[in-house]
Design a protein around this motif. Structure first.
Motif, PDB file in Angstrom:
ATOM      1  N   ASP A  26      45.275  60.442  64.514  1.00 49.54           N
ATOM      2  CA  ASP A  26      45.619  59.718  63.684  1.00 49.54           C
ATOM      3  C   ASP A  26      44.154  59.595  62.687  1.00 49.54           C
ATOM      4  N   LEU A  27      42.964  58.788  63.392  1.00 49.83           N
ATOM      5  CA  LEU A  27      41.823  57.984  62.807  1.00 49.83           C
ATOM      6  C   LEU A  27      41.867  59.785  62.631  1.00 49.83           C
ATOM      7  N   THR A  28      41.115  61.235  63.157  1.00 47.78           N
ATOM      8  CA  THR A  28      40.395  62.436  61.811  1.00 47.78           C
ATOM      9  C   THR A  28      41.400  62.577  61.017  1.00 47.78           C
ATOM     10  N   THR A  29      42.457  62.360  60.518  1.00 50.94           N
ATOM     11  CA  THR A  29      43.397  62.806  60.002  1.00 50.94           C
ATOM     12  C   THR A  29      42.482  61.286  58.756  1.00 50.94           C
ATOM     13  N   LEU A  30      42.621  60.037  58.532  1.00 49.03           N
ATOM     14  CA  LEU A  30      42.128  59.553  57.931  1.00 49.03           C
ATOM     15  C   LEU A  30      40.647  59.164  57.904  1.00 49.03           C
ATOM     16  N   HIS A  31      39.806  59.530  59.083  1.00 49.04           N
ATOM     17  CA  HIS A  31      38.212  60.263  58.173  1.00 49.04           C
ATOM     18  C   HIS A  31      38.393  61.361  57.666  1.00 49.04           C
ATOM     19  N   GLU A  32      39.377  62.452  57.338  1.00 42.24           N
ATOM     20  CA  GLU A  32      39.067  63.476  56.676  1.00 42.24           C
ATOM     21  C   GLU A  32      39.438  63.131  55.291  1.00 42.24           C
ATOM     22  N   LEU A  33      40.551  62.010  55.345  1.00 37.54           N
ATOM     23  CA  LEU A  33      41.191  61.405  53.816  1.00 37.54           C
ATOM     24  C   LEU A  33      40.345  61.021  53.016  1.00 37.54           C
TER      25      LEU A  33
END
Length: 492
Positions: free
Chosen positions: A68-75
């Protein structure tokens, strides 16, 4: 870590293939390093969790958090690279569609303070589709309820209203437009026409930034995002709102600077027998000091001037306004001698603005005699455009104003033929091309030489053709760069 914990099943984000939402494949990709679900591990909500080794549950939950954190970071990394409101809104729509598992949507920028700007952006929706959605009564549409209901949403904290933060409303989910209670019949009609069955609306608002707008995503089938997706889109929405608030401040500052710059320049060009005038002026986002002027002088004469003050921002605009006003006074007193006009201007600049320099070109024109006397201080030479010639006026090299103890340069006289146009411009026109100086001059000459014969009788058409040819992508006022001034005088 609790604030970042996903809600719901811990294996949702770690599955090899994301689950479908409303019959649509989720567009949230699973990062390649995300741990695969362990065989035989039930959901965290299962009563049999107690029988599993604690390390297995912790590992799976941590893998879900990291995903989840990786996805939010990329976005969010993609979002902060945007530098305009429209670009940011499009990025928010695309990222939000991935997070909530939708395919289409729209974002509405409508700041609560009413100062604008306003904008509506669609994802997977044509302009006509956006217009159709806007025919739904505002109180029935989910985004309209968010925009209009923010001031009354929830109990407001105590304190003066001027310092009280705005309350943020909750997102609005419509699982099935056909069966949702309280919807206007027009809402159901529009949904059927556009082919969507459900929606999820998110306020673009925080207590600090206030209400900036709302985003709504549309599902093709009855559905709504699960708790985990709601949590992720909520985190992303708060970050996006703060980014939009910063871009909104920049845009408003740019508009204010552009307005001040325009107010410091002539509101209209004078009408003088024997000559027709046109001007094109664009101000950069920080507000430069480029300026122009055209003023009628005694005995049917005309004064033409262009110039540029060093620096950007409000201080450069103020200096530009003072120099332009002073030049007008000097032109009225001794306009027949352009060298004297610029000498007086140089003395004023040295005494009042010792840390600033400026370029300027002043031309004293007698339209009845088709005679021009001009002098320049560190400024680009004018360009004469006619049926039989396109050539730069040969002027002597001279330093900008404020660079030497005493400025001095000889004047130049020219006689434009009937129907010829004299172009005066600032260095920004050349620098905006991104070319070296000699190549930029060559491109300007080629652009002027290619003016169609049918357009040469109109100075405005000549200026437009030169700008289109020299800068084919136009001049985006939001893009950092030099101001552009192009003043065209056609002699009859």
């Amino acid at each position: 870590m609790a604030s970042n914990a996903p809600v719901g099943k811990p294996t949702d984000m770690s599955a090899p293939r994301p689950p479908k939402v409303a019959g649509i494949d989720s567009t949230v990709p699973a990062p390649p390093h995300t741990a695969a679900p362990l065989t035989g591990v039930p959901s965290a909500a299962s009563p049999s969790d107690a029988a599993l080794p604690p390390g297995v549950l912790i590992q799976d939950r941590l893998a879900s958090w990291v995903s989840d954190l990786t996805t939010l970071h990329e976005l969010t990394e993609r979002l902060i690279k945007t530098d305009s409101l429209d670009e940011a809104l499009r990025e928010v729509l695309g990222a939000g569609a991935a997070l909530v598992g939708a395919r289409r949507g729209m974002a509405v920028l409508e700041p609560a303070d009413g100062l604008g700007p306003t904008s509506t952006i669609g994802l997977g929706l044509a302009h006509a589709d956006l217009g159709t959605i806007e025919t739904v009564p505002r109180g029935s549409g989910s985004y309209g309820r968010l925009l209009d209901g923010l001031p009354e949403a929830g109990p407001a904290p105590s304190g003066p209203s001027s310092t009280r933060p705005a309350r943020v409303p909750e997102p609005i989910a419509i699982r099935d437009v056909r069966t949702e209670e309280g919807l206007d019949p027009r809402h159901r009609e529009v949904a059927a026409r556009l082919g969507y069955a459900a929606s999820y609306a998110l306020p673009l608002a925080t207590e600090e930034a206030g209400r900036l707008g709302a985003a709504v995503w549309l599902y093709d089938e009855p559905a709504e995002p699960d708790e985990r997706r709601r949590h992720l889109i909520g985190l992303y929405g708060r970050f996006a709102t703060e980014h939009l608030a910063r871009l909104l401040q920049v845009e408003r500052a740019r508009v204010r600077v552009a307005t001040v710059a325009e107010e410091l320049l002539p509101s209209r060009l004078p009408r003088v027998p024997g000559v027709r005038l046109a001007v094109r002026h664009r101000t950069g986002p920080q507000g430069g000091g480029d300026w122009y002027d055209a003023l009628p002088l005694p005995e049917g004469a005309l004064g033409l001037a262009v110039g540029s003050v060093s620096g950007t921002g409000p201080s450069a605009l103020a200096a530009m306004g003072r120099l332009r006003a002073s030049l007008r006074a000097y032109a009225v007193m001794e306009g027949e001698d352009p060298v004297a006009v610029l000498s007086d201007l140089e003395l004023l600049l040295r005494l009042t603005e010792p840390a600033r320099s400026a370029t300027a070109l002043f031309a004293y024109a007698e339209p009845a005699q088709r005679r021009i006397v001009l002098a320049g201080a560190g400024h680009a030479p004018p360009l004469v455009v006619g049926d039989h010639r396109t050539e730069f006026v040969e002027t002597s090299l001279s330093a900008p104003l404020g660079m030497l103890t005493c400025w001095e340069a000889p004047s130049v006289e020219l006689s434009p033929a009937p129907g010829e146009t004299v172009l005066l411009y600032t260095d920004g026109l050349l620098r905006r091309t991104g070319e070296a100086t000699d190549r930029a001059f060559a491109r300007l000459h080629a652009a002027a030489a290619s003016v169609p014969v049918a357009d040469r009788s109109d100075p405005g058409a000549v200026a437009d053709h030169v700008l289109r040819t020299l800068l084919p992508r136009g001049i985006d006022p939001a893009v950092e760069g030099e101001d552009v001034v192009l003043l065209a005088a056609r002699f009859e």
